[in-house]
Enzyme design. Structure first.
Site, PDB file in Angstrom:
ATOM      1  N   LYS A 197      39.834  45.554  28.730  1.00 41.04           N
ATOM      2  CA  LYS A 197      39.540  46.298  30.210  1.00 41.04           C
ATOM      3  C   LYS A 197      38.136  47.337  30.149  1.00 41.04           C
ATOM      4  O   LYS A 197      37.397  47.442  31.123  1.00 41.04           O
ATOM      5  CB  LYS A 197      41.065  47.524  30.727  1.00 41.04           C
ATOM      6  CG  LYS A 197      42.174  45.651  31.516  1.00 41.04           C
ATOM      7  CD  LYS A 197      43.302  46.440  31.400  1.00 41.04           C
ATOM      8  CE  LYS A 197      44.840  45.337  31.217  1.00 41.04           C
ATOM      9  NZ  LYS A 197      45.524  46.394  30.804  1.00 41.04           N
TER      10      LYS A 197
ATOM     11  N   GLN B 182      48.275  52.065  31.053  1.00 37.58           N
ATOM     12  CA  GLN B 182      49.088  50.653  30.124  1.00 37.58           C
ATOM     13  C   GLN B 182      49.881  50.481  29.362  1.00 37.58           C
ATOM     14  O   GLN B 182      51.329  51.682  29.453  1.00 37.58           O
ATOM     15  CB  GLN B 182      48.408  50.554  29.264  1.00 37.58           C
ATOM     16  CG  GLN B 182      48.821  49.811  27.910  1.00 37.58           C
ATOM     17  CD  GLN B 182      47.686  48.135  28.832  1.00 37.58           C
ATOM     18  OE1 GLN B 182      47.136  48.270  29.578  1.00 37.58           O
ATOM     19  NE2 GLN B 182      48.617  46.771  28.837  1.00 37.58           N
TER      20      GLN B 182
ATOM     21  N   ASP C 195      46.696  48.909  39.288  1.00 41.57           N
ATOM     22  CA  ASP C 195      47.840  48.160  38.615  1.00 41.57           C
ATOM     23  C   ASP C 195      49.007  47.911  40.063  1.00 41.57           C
ATOM     24  O   ASP C 195      49.713  46.380  39.607  1.00 41.57           O
ATOM     25  CB  ASP C 195      48.004  48.777  37.854  1.00 41.57           C
ATOM     26  CG  ASP C 195      48.702  48.004  36.428  1.00 41.57           C
ATOM     27  OD1 ASP C 195      48.275  46.685  36.300  1.00 41.57           O
ATOM     28  OD2 ASP C 195      48.155  48.341  35.600  1.00 41.57           O
TER      29      ASP C 195
HETATM   30  N1  GUN Z   1      51.247  45.796  30.225  1.00 41.13           N
HETATM   31  C1  GUN Z   1      51.362  44.890  29.911  1.00 41.13           C
HETATM   32  N2  GUN Z   1      50.468  43.786  31.272  1.00 41.13           N
HETATM   33  C2  GUN Z   1      50.384  45.222  32.091  1.00 41.13           C
HETATM   34  C3  GUN Z   1      49.477  45.315  33.450  1.00 41.13           C
HETATM   35  O1  GUN Z   1      49.088  43.898  33.478  1.00 41.13           O
HETATM   36  N3  GUN Z   1      49.671  46.847  33.224  1.00 41.13           N
HETATM   37  C4  GUN Z   1      49.668  47.348  32.757  1.00 41.13           C
HETATM   38  N4  GUN Z   1      49.232  48.639  33.570  1.00 41.13           N
HETATM   39  N5  GUN Z   1      50.030  47.630  31.496  1.00 41.13           N
HETATM   40  C5  GUN Z   1      50.517  46.253  30.964  1.00 41.13           C
END
Ligand code: GUN
Length: 295
Positions: free
Chosen positions: A54, A98, A121
């Site tokens: 990311k 995350q 998110d």
């Molecule tokens: N953990 C697994 N997929 C994601 C996601 O798309 N965003 C976040 N913040 N954590 C995750």
């Protein structure tokens, strides 16, 4: 018949190219650089890889990223303070915590501290609540399911009126995916570990989304001929022919299901790249809204 391959990498590249053009415009016309803050708690290797990709995408598209890498034993109140600091920082347009967080942390409290206008998110309780109601608009929609919708549409599959079956009921994929399909007027069935006679349910699906984390779980004779199959799974399996001794597969038995489906996403190169592209798009949107350029 062999299914059409839905090329998530190519669709994601198109999305990112448009985002990059908009980032350049924001910089030159308004002197604003979109900024994404990432919050990574602990040492999970998969989370580290996801967060790094990311951050790399931000750099590739000309956005700022602000890394917050925190120890697994951080206290709830210390973590809350980090998120509250990012919430106040005007250079930070999007905040990504995350998941999963360590078990001693209450994820809902932490996610609830993200202002909804920075919740790129789409996981803060208010955005989740809006997504799960009729005629309410969340500020942001979770990136993986949003990417799946893009891919379904890019395959030319009509969602309205379709029977859509979602395997998995996670907060990150299964549940928001179901709402996105429902809001687009599909008829939804959500399946999970206690669903009886799963194949008989999946065989009715015009659109089948697999998000359960079980390698090659969905079999060819579970799939309706011509169905659009979206594979969200990312699973490592042993493979002696690879130097690393392993390879990635999805939740769908791709080699056999592609002979039955009408369209199918590969793993890797399907949903994965779309998640990041959607996150970049959401971060751009957050910056454009902060500048009052869009609603
Ligand atoms: N953990 C697994 N997929 C994601 C996601 O798309 N965003 C976040 N913040 N954590 C995750």
């Amino acid at each position: 018949m062999s299914a059409t391959l839905i090329d998530g990498k190519a669709v994601a590249e198109d999305v990112k190219k448009k985002v990059q053009e908009n980032v350049t415009y924001l910089k030159t016309e308004y002197n604003i650089t979109p900024g994404l803050a990432t919050v990574l708690v602990g040492e999970r290797p998969d989370s580290r890889v996801y967060v790094a990709s990311k951050q790399k995408a931000c750099a590739d598209l000309g956005m700022n990223s602000y890394a917050n890498t925190l120890p697994a034993d951080i206290s709830q109140s210390e973590l809350l303070q980090v998120v509250q600091g990012l919430a106040r920082d005007s250079n930070v347009h999007g905040i990504l915590v995350q998941l999963p967080l360590p078990v001693h942390i209450d994820a809902e409290t932490i996610l609830g501290a993200i202002p909804i206008e920075k919740d790129v998110d789409g996981f803060s309780p208010l955005n989740v609540g809006r997504l799960s109601m009729k005629n309410r608009e969340p500020m942001f929609v979770p990136c993986t399911p949003l990417g799946c919708i893009y891919l379904i549409e890019s395959a030319g599959t009509k969602i309205e009126g379709a029977n859509a079956v979602v395997l998995g009921r996670s907060n990150i994929v299964g549940l928001p995916m179901s709402f996105l399909l429902l809001h687009r007027n599909a008829t939804i069935t959500i399946c999970h570990s206690r669903t009886r006679d799963l194949p008989s349910v999946t065989r009715d699906a015009d659109i089948l989304v697999a998000a359960i984390g079980k390698p090659k779980f969905v079999q060819a004779d579970w799939v309706k001929p011509g169905a659009t199959v979206i594979d969200v799974g990312i699973n490592e399996i042993p493979d002696a022919t690879k130097k690393s001794g392993k390879r990635l597969v999805g939740d769908v038995d791709f080699e056999n299901v592609k002979e039955v489906a009408g369209a199918i996403t590969p793993v890797p190169g399907g949903v994965g790249p779309m998640t990041i592209a959607m996150l970049m798009q959401n971060t751009l949107t957050a910056a454009q809204r902060a500048a009052g350029l869009i609603k």
